[in-house]
Design an enzyme around this catalytic site. Structure first.
Site, PDB file in Angstrom:
ATOM      1  N   HIS A  78      -5.788  83.483  13.276  1.00  0.00           N
ATOM      2  CA  HIS A  78      -4.921  82.720  14.176  1.00  0.00           C
ATOM      3  C   HIS A  78      -5.698  82.277  15.424  1.00  0.00           C
ATOM      4  CE1 HIS A  78      -0.846  81.888  15.989  1.00  0.00           C
ATOM      5  NE2 HIS A  78      -1.613  81.898  17.067  1.00  0.00           N
ATOM      6  N   GLU A  79      -6.386  83.220  16.057  1.00  0.00           N
ATOM      7  CA  GLU A  79      -7.089  82.894  17.302  1.00  0.00           C
ATOM      8  C   GLU A  79      -8.330  82.041  17.048  1.00  0.00           C
ATOM      9  OE1 GLU A  79      -5.270  83.243  19.709  1.00  0.00           O
ATOM     10  OE2 GLU A  79      -3.907  84.787  18.961  1.00  0.00           O
ATOM     11  N   HIS A  82      -7.408  78.406  17.097  1.00  0.00           N
ATOM     12  CA  HIS A  82      -7.386  77.865  18.466  1.00  0.00           C
ATOM     13  C   HIS A  82      -8.811  77.604  18.960  1.00  0.00           C
ATOM     14  CE1 HIS A  82      -3.174  78.576  18.593  1.00  0.00           C
ATOM     15  NE2 HIS A  82      -3.247  79.889  18.772  1.00  0.00           N
TER      16      HIS A  82
END
Length: 166
Positions: A78-79, A82
């Protein structure tokens, strides 16, 4: 939550064994933003999140909020989405609610945030309607993205986050 040493071990394992983590790390390197083990920080957090992405610090994993290897791997993916968005999009500004929302939708879609099993464990999959998973997954992605965007003080809380994610 897990201990700091255990999360460090899980980060090392994910970097070695997780296809999704390896693909994102490789994509970042191909885009001119190579990352190594030092890009992943393991710290205690007082928020109810598994981690975050910081332009200054990289991927931050909240060991006291993570429960398993799967949590660590999913949070890393998820990170890293980003981080990849920040790498490949010149001028990416997470303070801009629309840009932040787009990155959150991508992260929710590409990580394990909205797998059938995760949603089942959250109580969001009625056993009487398993064939509706496509619609339910879309709702999960929107809900998870809005939860993240709502933490951005510039986006008007939960109501503003829901509006910008739509």
């Amino acid at each position: 939550g897990l201990g700091q040493a255990q999360v460090h071990a899980y980060v090392n394992a994910a970097l070695r064994e997780s296809r999704a983590v390896q693909q994102l790390v490789s994509a970042m390197a191909s885009s001119g933003c190579p990352v190594d083990r030092s890009y992943f920080k393991v710290v205690p957090c007082d928020t109810n999140t598994g981690g975050g992405f910081s332009i200054e610090h990289g991927v931050v994993l909240c060991h006291n909020q993570l429960q398993s290897y799967a949590d660590v791997e999913s949070t890393m993916v998820h990170e890293l989405v980003h981080a990849f968005d920040f790498c490949r999009i010149p001028g990416m500004d997470f303070k801009d609610c629309e840009q932040h929302a787009c990155s959150e939708v991508r992260a929710a879609n590409l990580s394990a945030d909205c797998t059938l099993m995760q949603e089942f464990l959250r109580g969001n999959v009625p056993l009487t309607r398993p064939l509706e998973w496509g619609r339910l997954k879309d709702a999960c992605v929107a809900r998870r993205a809005a939860l993240s965007v709502a933490m951005n003080q510039r986006c008007g809380g939960q109501a503003g986050a829901c509006d910008v994610v739509k």
